[in-house]
Design an enzyme around this catalytic site. Structure first.
Site, PDB file in Angstrom:
ATOM      1  N   GLY A  46      -3.981  18.364 -10.700  1.00 48.54           N
ATOM      2  CA  GLY A  46      -2.194  18.122 -10.958  1.00 48.54           C
ATOM      3  C   GLY A  46      -1.696  18.963 -10.077  1.00 48.54           C
TER       4      GLY A  46
ATOM      5  N   GLY B 224      -0.040  21.893  -9.575  1.00 46.30           N
ATOM      6  CA  GLY B 224       0.131  23.225 -10.448  1.00 46.30           C
ATOM      7  C   GLY B 224       1.214  24.147  -9.797  1.00 46.30           C
ATOM      8  N   ARG B 225       1.498  23.832  -8.648  1.00 45.93           N
ATOM      9  CA  ARG B 225       2.532  24.854  -7.967  1.00 45.93           C
ATOM     10  C   ARG B 225       3.175  23.977  -6.754  1.00 45.93           C
ATOM     11  NH1 ARG B 225      -0.442  28.198  -3.265  1.00 45.93           N
ATOM     12  NH2 ARG B 225      -1.990  26.808  -2.848  1.00 45.93           N
TER      13      ARG B 225
ATOM     14  N   LYS C  14       5.974  23.555  -2.228  1.00 48.44           N
ATOM     15  CA  LYS C  14       4.915  23.911  -2.487  1.00 48.44           C
ATOM     16  C   LYS C  14       4.942  25.316  -2.779  1.00 48.44           C
ATOM     17  CE  LYS C  14       0.079  24.102  -0.783  1.00 48.44           C
ATOM     18  NZ  LYS C  14      -0.814  23.610   0.504  1.00 48.44           N
TER      19      LYS C  14
ATOM     20  N   ASP D 195       0.109  30.720 -11.444  1.00 51.48           N
ATOM     21  CA  ASP D 195       1.417  31.215 -11.608  1.00 51.48           C
ATOM     22  C   ASP D 195       2.221  30.295 -10.929  1.00 51.48           C
ATOM     23  OD1 ASP D 195       0.778  31.679  -8.911  1.00 51.48           O
ATOM     24  OD2 ASP D 195       1.108  33.969  -9.094  1.00 51.48           O
ATOM     25  N   GLY D 196       1.928  29.344 -10.327  1.00 47.74           N
ATOM     26  CA  GLY D 196       2.777  28.260  -9.896  1.00 47.74           C
ATOM     27  C   GLY D 196       3.208  28.650  -8.405  1.00 47.74           C
TER      28      GLY D 196
ATOM     29  N   ARG E   3      -3.490  10.729  -3.463  1.00 42.14           N
ATOM     30  CA  ARG E   3      -4.998  11.015  -3.423  1.00 42.14           C
ATOM     31  C   ARG E   3      -5.733  10.282  -3.855  1.00 42.14           C
ATOM     32  NH1 ARG E   3      -3.367  17.055  -3.367  1.00 42.14           N
ATOM     33  NH2 ARG E   3      -1.224  17.292  -3.830  1.00 42.14           N
TER      34      ARG E   3
ATOM     35  N   ASP F 132      -9.341  15.606  -4.198  1.00 41.05           N
ATOM     36  CA  ASP F 132      -8.086  15.871  -4.515  1.00 41.05           C
ATOM     37  C   ASP F 132      -7.273  16.078  -3.233  1.00 41.05           C
ATOM     38  OD1 ASP F 132      -9.783  18.035  -5.326  1.00 41.05           O
ATOM     39  OD2 ASP F 132      -7.927  19.043  -5.305  1.00 41.05           O
ATOM     40  N   ASN F 133      -7.960  16.403  -2.288  1.00 41.62           N
ATOM     41  CA  ASN F 133      -7.440  16.830  -0.819  1.00 41.62           C
ATOM     42  C   ASN F 133      -7.564  15.914   0.084  1.00 41.62           C
ATOM     43  OD1 ASN F 133      -6.635  19.326  -1.965  1.00 41.62           O
ATOM     44  ND2 ASN F 133      -8.484  20.384  -1.519  1.00 41.62           N
TER      45      ASN F 133
HETATM   46  P1  AMP Z   1      -5.745  23.507  -3.808  1.00 37.37           P
HETATM   47  O1  AMP Z   1      -7.090  24.469  -3.592  1.00 37.37           O
HETATM   48  O2  AMP Z   1      -4.484  24.009  -3.200  1.00 37.37           O
HETATM   49  O3  AMP Z   1      -6.133  22.110  -3.187  1.00 37.37           O
HETATM   50  O4  AMP Z   1      -5.431  23.481  -5.350  1.00 37.37           O
HETATM   51  C1  AMP Z   1      -6.191  23.075  -6.384  1.00 37.37           C
HETATM   52  C2  AMP Z   1      -5.729  23.062  -7.534  1.00 37.37           C
HETATM   53  O5  AMP Z   1      -5.149  24.305  -8.080  1.00 37.37           O
HETATM   54  C3  AMP Z   1      -4.280  22.168  -7.582  1.00 37.37           C
HETATM   55  O6  AMP Z   1      -4.353  21.695  -8.876  1.00 37.37           O
HETATM   56  C4  AMP Z   1      -3.351  23.039  -7.431  1.00 37.37           C
HETATM   57  O7  AMP Z   1      -2.022  22.661  -7.776  1.00 37.37           O
HETATM   58  C5  AMP Z   1      -3.810  24.405  -8.247  1.00 37.37           C
HETATM   59  N1  AMP Z   1      -3.208  25.522  -8.008  1.00 37.37           N
HETATM   60  C6  AMP Z   1      -3.671  26.266  -6.619  1.00 37.37           C
HETATM   61  N2  AMP Z   1      -2.737  27.627  -6.567  1.00 37.37           N
HETATM   62  C7  AMP Z   1      -2.241  27.497  -8.012  1.00 37.37           C
HETATM   63  C8  AMP Z   1      -1.193  28.533  -8.221  1.00 37.37           C
HETATM   64  N3  AMP Z   1      -0.839  29.848  -7.911  1.00 37.37           N
HETATM   65  N4  AMP Z   1      -0.502  28.075  -9.655  1.00 37.37           N
HETATM   66  C9  AMP Z   1      -1.187  27.191 -10.245  1.00 37.37           C
HETATM   67  N5  AMP Z   1      -1.864  26.122  -9.861  1.00 37.37           N
HETATM   68  C10 AMP Z   1      -2.501  26.321  -8.577  1.00 37.37           C
HETATM   69 MG    MG Z   2      -5.223  20.465  -3.216  1.00 35.91          MG
END
Ligand code: AMP
Ligand code: MG
Length: 477
Positions: A81, A83-84, A104, A116-117, A174, A243-244
């Site tokens: 989901g 997350g940020r 983002k 930390d979002g 996605r 998810d990507n």
């Molecule tokens: P990503 O590697 O960017 O595709 O992210 C994978 C997952 O980790 C996704 O659900 C993102 O929303 C979550 N995520 C990445 N960085 C953060 C962050 N700093 N805080 C919260 N969720 C994160």
């Molecule tokens: Mg991602």
């Protein structure tokens, strides 16, 4: 100039409740605009509003939400989901095109888990540069409208500058969104998402009887075309988790991605990809694997008899390989100035790649030099077996009716003179983090038309210094 304004629709918010959580961005202390994409803003009619791009103000008509999704990360299924990230809504342009506007790095959401979002300035500028470069290379991609520094510190291994990227996408649906629906929702939820996706991305098939199978087919077609384009320019995504992978066929989620310099099929840049799952040579196979996960989520919609449904899905899934091969071969022919098709072409291409690997030749510059008849600068060009290959290629060119000039023009439009080379990207980012944005703008300028072969682009085609041979990338968190 016409005044730009937001014109939001929020169709995603009309999906069943499980697909999202209403969530406002978290305000930041001292937002500062770092970069803004004027031409993209013109295209989508977006006004420059710092407070909106910082997440401090929600524009009129937007219904901010965080999207739910799951995904296979390095082969393992997980709930994820946004997350940020926050989807502000969909900007409807004058020509009735629809673009997701997503922030983002805009604060925590119910899907943040331990995170930390937040996002940091370096990786957000990196996404800005590379996604825009991909767009200019003619590769479908999400784009970047703005990067804002938050004026807040983000704690990573060390304290870093916080930033928010405004991302523009055809949608953020996605493969992982479908996996989420299939695992955590009902068949009706999967159907709602599929119908929504069809209406949004494949409306011409919405009334057809086998529309769900056609959804799978069209997603496969778009991915086969996309991955071939990546391979043809030497782009390595780095984290091709389900998810990507965007259903729209756009490249998305620029984390540890990078362009290959020296040609080697095993090239991996991501520091966490220890086994090379997402290495250059594996990208087509991984795309096929991801698409199989997508197909599985749709099985109940294909046929009530599960055996029949699986058979239908398999027939579709099997098409990926030949679709991909056709795109790749067509692209490679164009890179070598070949207009027509001959049975030995594939061998000619593979032999060149093998020589490039053997003589550690730079991928982009090999094709660039062939395009402009430059015969120095690469060790490859003085190798006797390369001379032999070169003669074969000349003979092949003469077999077609098109002139040399026509071949050169074809090559020019398929072989970029510049790519966002890792050492130039790093140089631009280091300067930007020190407050000097000039290097980044020079780089973006050089990448504005990668097929121009303009004299001022030449310095950006120079090979990286030796220390970049072991370049590593890190996930952009
Ligand atoms: P990503 O590697 O960017 O595709 O992210 C994978 C997952 O980790 C996704 O659900 C993102 O929303 C979550 N995520 C990445 N960085 C953060 C962050 N700093 N805080 C919260 N969720 C994160
Ligand atoms: Mg991602």
């Amino acid at each position: 100039m016409e005044k730009k304004s937001w014109n939001f629709d929020n169709s995603y918010a009309k999906l069943p409740q499980i697909f999202y959580t209403k969530q406002h961005p978290t305000a930041v202390r001292a937002p500062k605009l770092i970069t803004f994409n004027d031409s993209l803003a013109d295209l989508i009619g977006a006004p420059l509003q710092l407070e909106v791009f910082a997440g401090n103000e929600v524009p009129k008509g937007a219904q901010p939400l965080a999207q739910a999704y799951a995904g296979h990360q390095f082969g393992h299924f997980t709930m994820l989901g946004d997350g940020r990230a926050i989807l502000l809504g969909e900007q409807i342009t004058d020509s009735q095109d629809r673009f997701d506007i997503q922030l983002k790095g805009s604060g925590r959401t119910p899907y943040s888990r331990g995170g930390d979002g937040r996002a940091t300035l370096g990786p957000m500028l990196r996404e800005y540069i590379i996604s825009e470069a991909m767009h200019k290379l003619g590769i479908p991609t999400t784009r970047s409208l703005a990067v804002v520094a938050t004026g807040e510190v983000v704690r990573r291994e060390k304290d870093l500058m916080g930033a928010v990227l405004t991302r523009v996408a055809k949608s953020h649906i996605r493969v992982g969104t479908f996996e989420f629906a299939a695992h955590f929702g009902s068949v009706e939820d999967v159907r709602s998402l599929a119908d929504y996706t069809i209406a949004r991305h494949f409306p011409e098939t919405a009334t057809l009887e086998n529309k769900y199978l056609l959804l799978l087919r069209q997603v496969i077609e778009r991915q086969a075309a996309l991955i071939a384009k990546w391979q043809l320019v030497g782009f390595i995504h780095g984290v091709m988790n389900t998810d990507n992978m965007a259903i729209s066929g756009q490249t998305m989620d620029y984390g540890p991605c990078a362009f290959m310099d020296v040609y080697h099929p095993d090239t991996v840049f991501s520091s966490i990809d220890i086994h090379g799952r997402y290495a250059y040579k594996n990208q087509p196979g991984i795309a096929a694997w991801n698409l199989a996960r997508f197909a599985e989520t749709l099985l109940p919609l294909f046929h009530e008899n599960i055996h029949k449904a699986v058979q239908l899905a398999q027939e579709e899934a099997e098409s990926f390989e030949s679709l991909y091969q056709n795109h790749w071969l067509a692209g490679m022919r164009a890179k070598l100035g070949l207009f027509d098709e001959r049975p030995d072409d594939k061998l000619l291409i593979l032999d060149l790649l093998e020589l490039m690997q053997q003589y550690e030749a730079d991928y982009t510059n090999t094709f660039r030099c062939l395009t402009i008849d430059k015969r120095d600068g690469l060790f490859l060009f003085s190798a006797p077996d390369y001379q032999y290959w070169y003669e074969r290629w000349r003979v092949r060119l003469k077999k077609q009716s098109q002139s040399t000039d026509e071949s050169k023009a074809l090559m020019k439009s398929h072989n970029p003179a510049v790519i966002p080379r890792n050492h130039r990207v790093e140089e631009a980012l280091s300067a930007a983090l020190e407050g000097d944005l000039s290097k980044m703008h020079q780089l973006l300028n050089a990448l504005d038309n990668p097929y121009a072969y303009a004299p001022e682009q030449e310095e950006f085609s120079q090979l990286p210094p030796p220390e970049f041979c072991h370049y590593k990338t890190f996930c952009g968190t």
